[in-house]
Design an enzyme around this catalytic site. Structure first.
Site, PDB file in Angstrom:
ATOM      1  N   GLN A 109    -102.008  16.580  -6.151  1.00 49.59           N
ATOM      2  CA  GLN A 109    -101.785  17.109  -4.798  1.00 49.59           C
ATOM      3  C   GLN A 109    -101.224  18.528  -4.834  1.00 49.59           C
ATOM      4  O   GLN A 109    -101.764  19.442  -4.204  1.00 49.59           O
ATOM      5  CB  GLN A 109    -100.815  16.197  -4.034  1.00 49.59           C
ATOM      6  CG  GLN A 109    -101.349  14.798  -3.774  1.00 49.59           C
ATOM      7  CD  GLN A 109    -100.434  14.021  -2.846  1.00 49.59           C
ATOM      8  OE1 GLN A 109    -100.654  13.947  -1.646  1.00 49.59           O
ATOM      9  NE2 GLN A 109     -99.385  13.440  -3.399  1.00 49.59           N
TER      10      GLN A 109
ATOM     11  N   TYR B 212     -89.388   5.298 -13.398  1.00 46.48           N
ATOM     12  CA  TYR B 212     -89.894   6.599 -12.954  1.00 46.48           C
ATOM     13  C   TYR B 212     -88.742   7.590 -12.785  1.00 46.48           C
ATOM     14  O   TYR B 212     -88.773   8.704 -13.311  1.00 46.48           O
ATOM     15  CB  TYR B 212     -90.664   6.436 -11.643  1.00 46.48           C
ATOM     16  CG  TYR B 212     -91.046   7.737 -10.982  1.00 46.48           C
ATOM     17  CD1 TYR B 212     -91.992   8.578 -11.559  1.00 46.48           C
ATOM     18  CD2 TYR B 212     -90.453   8.136  -9.786  1.00 46.48           C
ATOM     19  CE1 TYR B 212     -92.335   9.780 -10.961  1.00 46.48           C
ATOM     20  CE2 TYR B 212     -90.793   9.328  -9.176  1.00 46.48           C
ATOM     21  CZ  TYR B 212     -91.732  10.150  -9.767  1.00 46.48           C
ATOM     22  OH  TYR B 212     -92.066  11.341  -9.172  1.00 46.48           O
TER      23      TYR B 212
END
Length: 288
Positions: free
Chosen positions: A11, A126
């Protein structure tokens, strides 16, 4: 300058590429894994030297938050070790690196916007690997900038905005978590901020960047449907406990942006305005 961009197909990478034409004074090397494997230290060193790279924008990462819980080794490699390799390579050339990080380095127990000085405490694989990546970059390169961002979306790739539009057209109702609070960030706004940093000069340190304002995922979904003109899908607010996921997510991850606004004189748009711009672009692209 010769600037290496990693993760160019993501993105943010795509949004950066759109802005490159406005900066003909720089030569950009847009790479993804096919062009440069950032887990391979020798490949990085060779690429950086052969192309006389002076700056790196690292957009590459393992971003599948739930999958990361069962893929810790790969997540560590991409989010922690690869940024370290990039930072070491550019430090040898006395260059700079901009490392993109995340609100997931915090545990979400605060009720005040997180500043860069507040203690980190990630609660997912993460978040832990992204924090390690930050620390590695800051340790290995003297001209390092870390930008923590949150709730990123764009017209590119898979993201919450596109998912809500698709499901809103397919289903009569949706349940969306209403007790996780943060700020949606249009990747195009972050890309503009990154180019402001490059143009004005690297001031090493950790910075927070998201669009302005605050909302829940439920509020975000309602705004998406309103902007996209979706009227036949009811959105119901859920508690996190009603929507269990493998990875624990911060309940509150609003980022304080005072530092980056002051350092680079940034005018950051409100998230709803940026969302409307993104959805208009999605609709226009579809009609083109």
């Amino acid at each position: 300058m010769n600037i290496l961009i990693t993760g160019c197909n993501g993105q943010l990478g795509n949004e950066l590429q759109l802005l490159e034409k406005n900066h003909p004074e720089h030569l950009f090397f847009n790479t993804d894994v096919q062009q440069l494997d950032i887990t391979n230290k020798q490949a990085i060193d060779r690429f950086v030297d052969e192309n006389a790279i002076e700056g790196i924008i690292n957009c590459a990462a393992f971003t599948a938050v739930d999958k990361a819980e069962s893929a810790a080794e790969l997540c560590e490699l991409l989010n922690a070790k690869a940024p370290e390799h990039l930072a070491e390579a550019i430090e040898r050339r006395q260059g700079w690196i901009i490392q993109i990080s995340t609100d997931y380095v915090f545990d979400g127990t605060s009720h005040l916007p997180y500043t860069e000085e507040m203690p980190t405490c990630p609660v997912s694989i993460y978040g832990k690997t992204k924090l390690e990546g930050e620390q590695n970059v800051m340790r290995k390169c003297r001209k390092a900038v870390v930008i923590r961002t949150a709730w990123l979306y764009s017209t590119y790739g898979n993201n919450f905005v596109k998912t809500m539009i698709r499901l809103g057209k397919e289903k009569p109702s949706l349940g969306v978590v209403a007790d996780q609070i943060g700020t949606p960030t249009n990747a195009s706004d972050l890309a503009l901020a990154i180019f402001s940093i490059i143009s004005q000069g690297i001031l090493p340190g950790i910075y927070h960047y998201s669009d302005e304002g605050v909302c829940s995922w439920y509020d975000f979904a309602v705004a998406i449907h309103r902007a996209a003109g979706i009227e036949n899908c009811r959105i119901n607010p859920l508690h996190t406990s009603e929507y269990p996921t493998p990875a624990h997510r911060p309940h509150y991850s609003v980022l304080d942006k005072s530092k980056i606004k002051k350092a680079y004189n940034l005018d950051i748009p409100h998230w709803e305005r940026s969302l409307e711009c993104c959805i208009k672009k999605l609709i226009n692209d579809k009609n083109a």
